[in-house]
Design a protein around this motif. Sequence first.
Motif, PDB file in Angstrom:
ATOM      1  N   ALA A  30      40.541  -7.696  90.227  1.00 15.99           N
ATOM      2  CA  ALA A  30      40.234  -6.268  90.299  1.00 15.99           C
ATOM      3  C   ALA A  30      38.723  -6.047  90.376  1.00 15.99           C
ATOM      4  O   ALA A  30      37.949  -6.843  89.844  1.00 15.99           O
ATOM      5  CB  ALA A  30      40.805  -5.552  89.072  1.00 15.99           C
ATOM      6  N   PRO A  31      38.282  -4.958  91.027  1.00 14.12           N
ATOM      7  CA  PRO A  31      36.845  -4.665  91.115  1.00 14.12           C
ATOM      8  C   PRO A  31      36.329  -4.048  89.812  1.00 14.12           C
ATOM      9  O   PRO A  31      35.953  -2.871  89.767  1.00 14.12           O
ATOM     10  CB  PRO A  31      36.751  -3.684  92.288  1.00 14.12           C
ATOM     11  CG  PRO A  31      38.063  -2.948  92.225  1.00 14.12           C
ATOM     12  CD  PRO A  31      39.088  -3.966  91.783  1.00 14.12           C
ATOM     13  N   VAL A  62      35.408   1.024  86.092  1.00 15.55           N
ATOM     14  CA  VAL A  62      34.499   0.776  84.973  1.00 15.55           C
ATOM     15  C   VAL A  62      35.316   0.563  83.708  1.00 15.55           C
ATOM     16  O   VAL A  62      36.043   1.456  83.259  1.00 15.55           O
ATOM     17  CB  VAL A  62      33.499   1.930  84.777  1.00 15.55           C
ATOM     18  CG1 VAL A  62      32.543   1.607  83.635  1.00 15.55           C
ATOM     19  CG2 VAL A  62      32.717   2.197  86.066  1.00 15.55           C
ATOM     20  N   VAL A  63      35.201  -0.639  83.146  1.00 19.35           N
ATOM     21  CA  VAL A  63      35.902  -0.985  81.902  1.00 19.35           C
ATOM     22  C   VAL A  63      34.833  -1.286  80.845  1.00 19.35           C
ATOM     23  O   VAL A  63      34.300  -2.389  80.780  1.00 19.35           O
ATOM     24  CB  VAL A  63      36.822  -2.204  82.093  1.00 19.35           C
ATOM     25  CG1 VAL A  63      37.579  -2.504  80.798  1.00 19.35           C
ATOM     26  CG2 VAL A  63      37.800  -1.973  83.240  1.00 19.35           C
ATOM     27  N   ILE A  73      46.632   0.269  85.071  1.00 20.50           N
ATOM     28  CA  ILE A  73      45.593   1.000  85.805  1.00 20.50           C
ATOM     29  C   ILE A  73      44.804   0.046  86.708  1.00 20.50           C
ATOM     30  O   ILE A  73      44.505   0.365  87.867  1.00 20.50           O
ATOM     31  CB  ILE A  73      44.652   1.743  84.829  1.00 20.50           C
ATOM     32  CG1 ILE A  73      45.397   2.898  84.169  1.00 20.50           C
ATOM     33  CG2 ILE A  73      43.410   2.262  85.562  1.00 20.50           C
ATOM     34  CD1 ILE A  73      44.644   3.532  83.005  1.00 20.50           C
ATOM     35  N   LEU A  74      44.477  -1.138  86.202  1.00 21.78           N
ATOM     36  CA  LEU A  74      43.760  -2.113  87.027  1.00 21.78           C
ATOM     37  C   LEU A  74      44.582  -2.474  88.266  1.00 21.78           C
ATOM     38  O   LEU A  74      44.053  -2.583  89.377  1.00 21.78           O
ATOM     39  CB  LEU A  74      43.445  -3.371  86.220  1.00 21.78           C
ATOM     40  CG  LEU A  74      42.406  -3.233  85.105  1.00 21.78           C
ATOM     41  CD1 LEU A  74      42.248  -4.554  84.355  1.00 21.78           C
ATOM     42  CD2 LEU A  74      41.056  -2.781  85.661  1.00 21.78           C
ATOM     43  N   ARG A  75      45.875  -2.674  88.071  1.00 24.09           N
ATOM     44  CA  ARG A  75      46.748  -3.026  89.195  1.00 24.09           C
ATOM     45  C   ARG A  75      46.818  -1.888  90.217  1.00 24.09           C
ATOM     46  O   ARG A  75      46.649  -2.090  91.421  1.00 24.09           O
ATOM     47  CB  ARG A  75      48.146  -3.369  88.688  1.00 24.09           C
ATOM     48  CG  ARG A  75      49.118  -3.793  89.787  1.00 24.09           C
ATOM     49  CD  ARG A  75      50.457  -4.229  89.205  1.00 24.09           C
ATOM     50  NE  ARG A  75      51.408  -4.589  90.262  1.00 24.09           N
ATOM     51  CZ  ARG A  75      51.432  -5.761  90.881  1.00 24.09           C
ATOM     52  NH1 ARG A  75      50.560  -6.694  90.568  1.00 24.09           N
ATOM     53  NH2 ARG A  75      52.342  -6.006  91.823  1.00 24.09           N
ATOM     54  N   THR A  76      47.046  -0.670  89.730  1.00 20.35           N
ATOM     55  CA  THR A  76      47.189   0.482  90.611  1.00 20.35           C
ATOM     56  C   THR A  76      45.907   0.794  91.371  1.00 20.35           C
ATOM     57  O   THR A  76      45.921   1.002  92.586  1.00 20.35           O
ATOM     58  CB  THR A  76      47.610   1.719  89.790  1.00 20.35           C
ATOM     59  OG1 THR A  76      48.884   1.478  89.208  1.00 20.35           O
ATOM     60  CG2 THR A  76      47.682   2.947  90.665  1.00 20.35           C
ATOM     61  N   LYS A 123      48.725  -9.639  81.749  1.00 26.24           N
ATOM     62  CA  LYS A 123      50.179  -9.609  81.948  1.00 26.24           C
ATOM     63  C   LYS A 123      50.633  -8.258  82.484  1.00 26.24           C
ATOM     64  O   LYS A 123      51.447  -8.188  83.424  1.00 26.24           O
ATOM     65  CB  LYS A 123      50.888  -9.923  80.631  1.00 26.24           C
ATOM     66  CG  LYS A 123      52.402  -9.979  80.753  1.00 26.24           C
ATOM     67  CD  LYS A 123      53.043 -10.365  79.425  1.00 26.24           C
ATOM     68  CE  LYS A 123      54.572 -10.424  79.562  1.00 26.24           C
ATOM     69  NZ  LYS A 123      55.220 -10.798  78.283  1.00 26.24           N
ATOM     70  N   ALA A 124      50.101  -7.169  81.924  1.00 27.52           N
ATOM     71  CA  ALA A 124      50.492  -5.826  82.374  1.00 27.52           C
ATOM     72  C   ALA A 124      50.054  -5.564  83.807  1.00 27.52           C
ATOM     73  O   ALA A 124      50.685  -4.778  84.518  1.00 27.52           O
ATOM     74  CB  ALA A 124      49.902  -4.772  81.436  1.00 27.52           C
TER      75      ALA A 124
END
Length: 247
Positions: A153-154, A129-130, A116-119, A144-145
């Motif tokens: 990532a923002p 928001v994490v 999700i972070l990559r996409t 890694k994923a």
Amino acid sequence: MEISPKDRFVTVYGRKPVLEALDDARLEVDKVLLAEGARGPAAKEILDAASRRGVRVQRATAQRVKVLAGNGRHDQGVLADVVAPRMLPLAHALEHRPARILLLDGITTPANVGMILRTATAAGMDGIVVPRRGVASIDPLVVKASAGVAFRAPVLKCATAGEAAAELTAAGYPVYALDAGARETIFSADLPERAVYVLGSETDGISDDVRPHVTGWLSIPMAAGVESLNVASAAAVLCFEVVRRHG
């Protein structure tokens, strides 16, 4: 507003992830923490790599390393704090009024969080928001994923998804949540330029703490009897549709 170190760094642990971070010239490593009892070729390799990059190495008890890594089995007595240039506390980020925000709610699988972070970063979302609790932390598995994108990532940090939803609602953001049963779809809904989109866990969906703040529910239309998409796949469809609409 002062930013906590926890909201500035991605902490990686374990010999291989730390060495990979030190060997990547694109990354700024703030420091390495090495257990006091760490000796031998593995420790020397890390010390040499840190020396080449001019990164300071601090010694600490093995227990201290475990606590800071947040992982009692796989830290191997070493961790590194890698500067995440776009990571901010949510409250700090809201001062700049980001437009398109993704909120992760109860997603605990590192592979999903990483993808999700990559996409979302690739699509051009303004913030992801994490929360510190209830969502997989950004650790070596998530990095890694994400194929390394997690470092840039923002990411917006907060305590819980419920607190984030309340804070975003108070700041004037409508909150839309994905749900397979929603009548309105992400393709047909009238979506404002500035909004929050919530992705819930695949087992429990949107949490009870977030539900009261939801403005509208959205689905992704499915064909051929397919019930739903994996949450990372759903995030990809959602993020690119949101950015396509508003550029």
